[in-house]
Design a protein around this motif. Structure first.
Motif, PDB file in Angstrom:
ATOM      1  N   VAL A  30       0.846  -1.203   0.000  1.00 47.97           N
ATOM      2  CA  VAL A  30       0.000   0.000   0.000  1.00 47.97           C
ATOM      3  C   VAL A  30       0.881   1.252   0.000  1.00 47.97           C
ATOM      4  N   CYS A  31       1.905   1.225   0.870  1.00 47.77           N
ATOM      5  CA  CYS A  31       2.800   2.395   0.938  1.00 47.77           C
ATOM      6  C   CYS A  31       3.524   2.613  -0.389  1.00 47.77           C
ATOM      7  N   ALA A  32       4.011   1.493  -0.955  1.00 48.52           N
ATOM      8  CA  ALA A  32       4.743   1.601  -2.218  1.00 48.52           C
ATOM      9  C   ALA A  32       3.824   2.125  -3.326  1.00 48.52           C
ATOM     10  N   LEU A  33       2.572   1.638  -3.351  1.00 44.59           N
ATOM     11  CA  LEU A  33       1.632   2.062  -4.396  1.00 44.59           C
ATOM     12  C   LEU A  33       1.226   3.536  -4.225  1.00 44.59           C
ATOM     13  N   VAL A  34       1.041   3.944  -2.963  1.00 42.78           N
ATOM     14  CA  VAL A  34       0.702   5.358  -2.717  1.00 42.78           C
ATOM     15  C   VAL A  34       1.855   6.248  -3.184  1.00 42.78           C
ATOM     16  N   THR A  35       3.076   5.840  -2.811  1.00 40.45           N
ATOM     17  CA  THR A  35       4.259   6.597  -3.234  1.00 40.45           C
ATOM     18  C   THR A  35       4.319   6.648  -4.752  1.00 40.45           C
ATOM     19  N   TRP A  36       4.059   5.501  -5.352  1.00 39.01           N
ATOM     20  CA  TRP A  36       4.101   5.387  -6.808  1.00 39.01           C
ATOM     21  C   TRP A  36       3.088   6.327  -7.461  1.00 39.01           C
ATOM     22  N   LEU A  37       1.886   6.363  -6.883  1.00 37.88           N
ATOM     23  CA  LEU A  37       0.835   7.220  -7.436  1.00 37.88           C
ATOM     24  C   LEU A  37       1.237   8.696  -7.345  1.00 37.88           C
ATOM     25  N   VAL A  38       1.836   9.054  -6.214  1.00 38.49           N
ATOM     26  CA  VAL A  38       2.288  10.448  -6.047  1.00 38.49           C
ATOM     27  C   VAL A  38       3.361  10.782  -7.086  1.00 38.49           C
ATOM     28  N   ILE A  39       4.275   9.842  -7.277  1.00 36.00           N
ATOM     29  CA  ILE A  39       5.344  10.060  -8.267  1.00 36.00           C
ATOM     30  C   ILE A  39       4.733  10.197  -9.670  1.00 36.00           C
ATOM     31  N   LEU A  40       3.774   9.320  -9.984  1.00 30.39           N
ATOM     32  CA  LEU A  40       3.140   9.378 -11.316  1.00 30.39           C
ATOM     33  C   LEU A  40       2.449  10.722 -11.528  1.00 30.39           C
ATOM     34  N   ASN A  41       1.915  11.265 -10.428  1.00 25.44           N
ATOM     35  CA  ASN A  41       1.217  12.555 -10.540  1.00 25.44           C
ATOM     36  C   ASN A  41       2.153  13.721 -10.816  1.00 25.44           C
ATOM     37  N   LEU A  42       3.460  13.472 -10.669  1.00 28.27           N
ATOM     38  CA  LEU A  42       4.416  14.538 -10.995  1.00 28.27           C
ATOM     39  C   LEU A  42       4.465  14.789 -12.502  1.00 28.27           C
ATOM     40  N   VAL A  43       4.049  13.778 -13.267  1.00 32.55           N
ATOM     41  CA  VAL A  43       4.103  13.931 -14.728  1.00 32.55           C
ATOM     42  C   VAL A  43       3.009  14.896 -15.173  1.00 32.55           C
ATOM     43  N   ASN A  44       3.427  15.896 -15.885  1.00 32.61           N
ATOM     44  CA  ASN A  44       2.512  16.927 -16.353  1.00 32.61           C
ATOM     45  C   ASN A  44       1.788  16.440 -17.607  1.00 32.61           C
TER      46      ASN A  44
END
Lengths: 109, 338
Positions: B181-195
């Motif tokens: 869950v933590c890894a996926l949340v982190t991953w989602l936040v990172i993906l959201n950095l893409v404009n």
């Protein structure tokens, strides 16, 4: 080690605080006089811990309180309530039981 | 600055303590505190045989403690945001997620520097700050909700080894799920950095940008996987419907990979002529590696499914029957899915 020992002693004393306060307040007292009464029997509690604890016990209905004006100085007196007396009996019984248990363990080893 | 310089130190102290107390009790507590102090000061004066000067009163108040601490004692401990049962896991979750995200951002910044890509619409500093705020916020929220749900349902109180995975697996699997869950949340936040835009054109690759298309599909599957792993924290035993749901999610990501590979990149190459060919080649290889991982994962879950079907048992996981299988391969599966 002395720091850890002090922390352990503090924790041990903290466990009997309510018992000590309810017992001492069978006789009506105000905050400062309660602290002094406890000090006289070697139970030294910081004021910052004692006064809030007394108020908390009052909010649980274990103490009754009243304001009094003496020589132009206001004082809030506390006394163990009927409910507090009942709780005190239970706590005292638990305390005696624990004390006996510790003695039994000490004798067994 | 000396707080007590030109005023009655006791009054200033009481006033400050009161300012940290709830409105309905501050006057009463302040009055009582003053009475106790006055009594003590009178006692000290009588012992000393002379009035106490300001310095002595200040010393007395300093010994009593900071007003914030005194006020806090009167307010009791209250209920903390994250309780003691969960705090160690919360701490690990936050620290590991921040560590992972820092590493990923540094890699992204490295790629950005090498290829001059527009990977985000924020400054480099804000990239870190935003990510950390999102991660801490989401993980804190998740833990608060989890704790309240567990409290309401009496999960921790009514727990029994009979309705969980085998004891030698249960702890590891719950940990694996928390980590996922933590890894996926982190991953989602990172993906959201893409404009990027979130439109059907991007999703189906019509914009000609395979990077955006792939990120979009990753986001969708990540959002679908988070609740699945979240549920797994509380229930580590799979049943058929959960396995079908998981296989479906993997198939969706497979569709995303294929869609990404089929994107016509001609327009992108024209717009950004400096983009090296190696970047596209490397990207395609990453997608292919992803597809291999997804196939392996689907195979693993399909095997689990057939194990349940062979035994003819589709009971709910709460029954704890032997035919139900636990998720001992969950860690490696989780790693492959992201």
């Amino acid at each position: 080690m002395s720091e850890k020992l002090e922390a352990m002693r503090l924790e041990l004393r903290r466990g009997i605080l309510i018992l000590a306060v309810l017992t001492a307040l069978r006789q009506e007292q105000y905050g400062y006089s309660l602290r002094k009464a406890l000090q006289e029997v070697q139970i030294d509690i910081e004021e910052g811990t004692l006064y809030p604890l007394v108020r908390r016990l009052e909010s649980y209905g274990l103490l009754n309180s009243r304001w009094s004006n003496e020589e132009g100085r206001k004082k809030r007196y506390y006394q163990t309530s009927t409910k507090g007396e009942e709780i005190l009996e239970v706590l005292k019984s638990d305390w005696q039981q624990l004390n006996q248990s510790i003695l039994n363990i000490s004798e067994a080893v | 600055m000396n707080l007590f310089k030109d005023a009655n130190p006791l009054e200033k102290y009481i006033r400050e303590v009161k300012s940290y107390l709830p409105r309905n009790s501050r006057e009463d507590i302040g009055e009582e505190l003053r009475a106790n102090f006055e009594e003590k000061i009178a006692d000290m004066e009588s012992a000393a045989g002379e009035p106490l000067n300001n310095d002595a009163v200040i010393e007395l108040l300093s010994d009593y403690g900071h007003p914030v601490r005194v006020a806090a004692q009167y307010q009791g401990s209250g209920k903390s945001l994250i309780g003691p049962d969960f705090y160690p896991y919360y701490r690990i979750a936050v620290l590991s997620s921040l560590g992972i995200s820092t590493a990923i951002i540094l890699v992204l910044l490295g790629i950005d520097l090498l290829y001059s890509l527009d990977i985000g619409d924020v400054s480099r500093l804000w990239m870190f700050v935003n990510t950390y705020i999102y991660i801490i916020g989401i993980i804190t929220g998740a833990f608060v909700i989890t704790e309240r749900v567990m409290e309401k349902s009496g999960y921790l109180v009514s727990w029994s080894p009979n309705n969980s995975a085998p004891p030698n697996q249960a702890v590891a699997d719950a940990w694996g799920a928390i980590f996922a869950v933590c890894a996926l949340v982190t991953w989602l936040v990172i993906l959201n950095l893409v404009n990027m835009n979130h439109s059907l054109s991007v999703l189906f690759g019509n914009t000609g940008n395979p990077f955006h298309t792939f990120v979009y599909w990753l986001k969708i599957t990540t959002v679908l996987l988070i609740p699945q792993y979240f549920y797994q924290i509380f229930n580590q035993v799979y049943n058929k419907s959960r396995l079908y749901l998981r296989i479906g999610t993997e198939l969706l990501l497979l569709v995303g990979c294929i869609t990404t590979l089929l994107v016509d990149t001609a327009e992108l190459r024209t717009t950004y002529p400096d983009l090296p060919e190696g970047l596209f080649t490397m990207f395609n290889w990453i997608i292919l590696a992803f597809m291999v991982a997804i196939f392996i994962e689907i195979y693993v879950f399909w095997r689990k499914l057939t194990t349940i079907e062979d035994s003819g048992d589709d009971s709910d996981s709460d029954s704890g029957k032997e035919s139900e299988i636990n998720t001992k391969t969950e860690k490696e599966n989780g790693a492959a899915s992201v």
